[in-house]
Design an enzyme around this catalytic site. Structure first.
Site, mmCIF file in Angstrom:
data_model
loop_
_atom_site.group_PDB
_atom_site.id
_atom_site.type_symbol
_atom_site.label_atom_id
_atom_site.label_comp_id
_atom_site.label_asym_id
_atom_site.label_seq_id
_atom_site.Cartn_x
_atom_site.Cartn_y
_atom_site.Cartn_z
ATOM 1 N N HIS A 45 2.951 3.434 -9.241
ATOM 2 C CA HIS A 45 2.888 1.994 -9.508
ATOM 3 C C HIS A 45 4.152 1.508 -10.224
ATOM 4 C CE1 HIS A 45 -1.024 2.147 -7.851
ATOM 5 N NE2 HIS A 45 -1.513 2.923 -8.817
ATOM 6 N N LEU A 74 12.032 -19.611 -4.849
ATOM 7 C CA LEU A 74 10.952 -18.886 -4.169
ATOM 8 C C LEU A 74 9.701 -19.019 -5.026
ATOM 9 C CD1 LEU A 74 9.963 -16.552 -2.145
ATOM 10 C CD2 LEU A 74 10.556 -14.993 -4.006
ATOM 11 N N ARG A 131 -0.430 9.616 -10.106
ATOM 12 C CA ARG A 131 -0.500 8.360 -9.338
ATOM 13 C C ARG A 131 0.126 7.164 -10.056
ATOM 14 N NH1 ARG A 131 -3.838 7.584 -5.015
ATOM 15 N NH2 ARG A 131 -4.277 5.472 -5.717
ATOM 16 N N ASP A 149 0.830 -1.213 0.000
ATOM 17 C CA ASP A 149 0.000 0.000 0.000
ATOM 18 C C ASP A 149 0.863 1.261 0.000
ATOM 19 O OD1 ASP A 149 -2.305 1.430 -0.009
ATOM 20 O OD2 ASP A 149 -2.751 1.153 2.116
HETATM 21 C C1 FPP Z 1 -1.827 0.019 -3.580
HETATM 22 O O1 FPP Z 1 -1.386 1.338 -3.451
HETATM 23 C C2 FPP Z 1 -1.147 -0.602 -4.723
HETATM 24 C C3 FPP Z 1 -1.781 -1.111 -5.814
HETATM 25 C C4 FPP Z 1 -3.248 -1.111 -5.931
HETATM 26 C C5 FPP Z 1 -1.036 -1.656 -6.968
HETATM 27 C C6 FPP Z 1 0.171 -2.440 -6.631
HETATM 28 C C7 FPP Z 1 0.815 -2.947 -7.845
HETATM 29 C C8 FPP Z 1 2.144 -2.955 -8.068
HETATM 30 C C9 FPP Z 1 3.110 -2.461 -7.084
HETATM 31 C C10 FPP Z 1 2.679 -3.560 -9.317
HETATM 32 C C11 FPP Z 1 3.023 -4.984 -9.013
HETATM 33 C C12 FPP Z 1 3.953 -5.552 -9.987
HETATM 34 C C13 FPP Z 1 4.247 -6.871 -10.022
HETATM 35 C C14 FPP Z 1 5.277 -7.328 -10.956
HETATM 36 C C15 FPP Z 1 3.583 -7.886 -9.186
HETATM 37 P P1 FPP Z 1 -2.415 2.534 -3.632
HETATM 38 O O2 FPP Z 1 -2.428 2.919 -5.064
HETATM 39 O O3 FPP Z 1 -3.739 2.133 -3.074
HETATM 40 O O4 FPP Z 1 -1.745 3.647 -2.800
HETATM 41 P P2 FPP Z 1 -2.486 4.763 -1.955
HETATM 42 O O5 FPP Z 1 -3.116 4.076 -0.782
HETATM 43 O O6 FPP Z 1 -1.379 5.654 -1.576
HETATM 44 O O7 FPP Z 1 -3.483 5.405 -2.855
#
Ligand code: FPP
Length: 612
Positions: A396, A488, A392, A379
């Site tokens: 990611h 893993l 935003r 998160d």
């Molecule tokens: C939550 O932060 C994060 C996500 C919804 C997306 C997570 C995805 C990745 C990190 C990419 C993963 C890649 C691989 C290869 C598995 P948020 O956007 O809700 O953050 P916020 O709470 O600050 O809004």
């Protein structure tokens, strides 16, 4: 790997080469005639090597058959190279590797001096098969050179998965031809079970030939309930234990190949082919379960039985395919910028993960204090970006880099299972651009990212509905490419929701009860767990959430009921592997009781990590 009673494809292959060399049926001039010869050879290999498969391919439109033969013949030639019992295993391994490397060169050149590879290259380019995936399927044959023992069905199934890419390539041909026959993605479990059933039928059919070579390709778990059966089998004695074992296994295979829902929504021509395959397998199982002759020779179907199965199937195929105009692509040269297929990761030396930039080393945690499974809610990506005045989606991209860093840390410390929450069923409520960024970052990472070369088995947990087809295919490819890796297991939860998973599992149980496979009055937790999408995934020991929130947000409710919780304030893109190590160190100090009374005084729960 199977000791085949039929003439080996590799021998046929060599003899046809020789025959063509001495007395060619007609002058081999021009690319077209050479290609025709190559496909004819593949046709012959398929027909002689596996008449059942050959008859099934006759149920597909004529325009698609050559590609089916090419794929099948290549798989057969490789199988035989891996399985020539009179050749030393090291030499067999070298031959399979040489074939695989030659294919890689041939795919880049668009032609081959070897006829089966020549047909395969034409098929792969013409039908735009996924080249790295094809190369991966070819290279994985190397693993079949050594004799196999399987402790349990899970190991046996992992071995069977090597078949899936070949079948998938055949399915891809139909898609490319324009027949709307794609397997419904929510039927993948049925599809895999069907392939397991086909493999088990094949093993039972070839039991006498395999035993003659000292092979018994059944898991120990299946043999254990029949104490004398293995010994009797190895001495080719038809005893009550052997009869009971064979009855049990044929029953199991019958259930696995009987998956009527698998063809729901498919093009009727494709459904006809798969339904006929199921009929054929069941008839074969009847022949297997007919008594002691099984240990002397492979049971074969009578002409009457074959005609009873195939005559109506051919009529149905003619009708079904006449309704669909198919597009057959012309030959294609490799693009100048052609993606030169990488060798299958299974067989390349895996890089050790790059070290931590500051040189940090993982703490030493005693084996009995290590979590087996860490799950992470990543998160804070959005807030990380906003804090920097970035859109935003940038968060990611940075979050994806953090995934790589944590995977390296997991490998460094020797963690077995890491599961990350990459996209939840609730994330569809976000802005389309943001959704596209997340999903595209994942797809790109699967195909091009640094995890490809590490000792990481990649798995996907979630539902295909609404996900882009390219992402689903990339996830399935990554699963197949990496399924033999042991370092893993990284499970990516994508389009995943815990309640959704539980609801679907309950539906699967209800279906099993309706089909009579399970008694609804005696459904246990174990039964439920076996119907989860990843029944072999261990419970979560440690659930870590970054970004300062303290919720579990519909993440792995079944698996995480006893997980230790760990919440940290930093946004996900800011974490590095030391944060994972810290989480594991804290975990190692906690006392887990799973509802039992404490075994030691509360004071002793405040432990430092035990030195190993
Ligand atoms: C939550 O932060 C994060 C996500 C919804 C997306 C997570 C995805 C990745 C990190 C990419 C993963 C890649 C691989 C290869 C598995 P948020 O956007 O809700 O953050 P916020 O709470 O600050 O809004």
């Amino acid at each position: 790997m199977r000791a085949k009673p039929q003439p080996a494809a590799a021998d046929l292959y060599v003899s046809t080469h020789a025959r063509l060399g001495r007395t060619p049926a007609r002058p081999l001039t021009g690319e077209e005639s050479r290609l025709r010869t190559a496909y004819r050879l593949c046709h012959r290999i398929t027909r002689v090597h596996d008449p059942g498969i050959h008859a099934l391919f006759q149920l597909v439109p004529a325009a698609l058959r050559p590609a089916c033969w090419a794929l099948w013949a290549a798989a057969s030639v490789l199988d035989d190279l891996a399985d020539q019992r009179d050749v030393d295993p090291a030499e067999r391994e070298a031959r399979v590797k040489a074939w695989s490397q030659a294919l890689q060169r041939d795919l880049a050149a668009g032609t081959s001096t070897d006829l089966v590879r020549h047909a395969l290259v034409d098929t792969a380019l013409r039908w735009r098969l996924d080249l790295p995936d094809l190369q991966g399927a070819v290279s994985s044959t190397v693993g079949d050179v050594r004799d196999r023992r399987f402790a349990d069905w899970a190991e046996w199934r992992a071995w069977c998965e090597a078949l899936v890419p070949w079948v998938d390539h055949v399915r891809h041909l139909f898609e490319q031809a324009g027949a709307p026959m794609t397997l419904r993605l929510d039927r993948h479990r049925d599809y895999k079970q069907f392939i397991d059933g086909a493999q088990l039928t094949d093993i039972l059919t070839d039991l006498s030939a395999d035993l003659a070579h000292g092979l018994l390709l059944l898991p120990q778990e299946a043999l254990d309930p029949f104490p004398d059966a293995e010994e009797d089998l190895r001495h080719r004695r038809w005893s009550p234990a052997v009869a009971a074992l064979i009855a049990e296994l044929t029953d199991l295979a019958r259930q696995w190949v009987t998956r009527p829902a698998m063809t729901t929504g498919m093009h009727p021509g494709a459904a006809n082919m798969l339904d006929t395959a199921a009929c054929l397998l069941r008839a074969q199982l009847d022949a297997v379960d007919a008594g002691p002759a099984l240990l002397k020779r492979p049971p074969r179907l009578s002409v009457v039985t074959r005609t009873r199965i195939f005559a109506p199937a051919r009529l149905r195929a003619g009708l079904a395919w006449s309704l669909t105009p198919l597009t057959v692509p012309g030959p294609r040269r490799p693009e100048v910028t052609a993606h030169v297929p990488r060798p299958a990761a299974e067989n390349t030396a895996r890089r050790t993960p790059p070290p931590h930039p500051g040189g940090a080393r993982p703490p030493q945690i005693a084996a009995d204090q290590m979590p087996a499974h860490v799950a992470v809610i990543m998160d804070g990506n959005g807030r990380w970006a906003q804090q920097r005045g970035l859109p935003r989606p940038e968060g990611h991209h940075a979050g994806t880099a953090a995934v790589h860093e944590i995977v390296c840390g997991a490998l460094d410390i020797g963690l077995r299972h890491l599961t990350v929450y990459a996209f939840s069923t609730e994330n569809w409520k976000r802005d389309t651009d943001e959704i596209t960024t997340i999903l595209e970052a994942i797809r790109h990472d699967l195909d091009e990212g640094p995890l490809r070369d590490l000792d990481v088995r990649q798995r996907w947990l979630g539902h295909p509905d609404k996900l882009p087809q390219e992402l689903v295919q990339a996830l399935q490819r990554a699963e197949r490419r990496t399924h033999t890796r042991a370092g893993l297991t990284l499970t990516m939860c994508i389009n995943y929701g815990g309640r959704d998973e539980i609801t679907r599992t309950a539906a699967a149980l209800a279906q099993a009860a309706r089909a009579g496979d399970i008694d609804p009055h005696h459904i246990s937790e174990d039964d439920f767990a076996r119907h989860l999408p990843h029944p072999d995934m261990p419970d979560v020991d440690l659930l870590w959430r970054t970004g300062g929130e303290q919720r579990t947000s519909n993440f792995l409710p079944w698996y995480a009921t006893y997980a230790e919780l760990h919440f940290t304030p930093a946004y996900w893109p800011d974490v590095d592997r030391r944060d994972l190590w810290q989480a594991i160190t804290e975990y190692s100090r906690r006392q887990r009781r799973h509802g039992a009374a404490p075994l030691v005084s509360p004071k002793s729960t405040d432990r430092s990590p035990r030195p190993i």
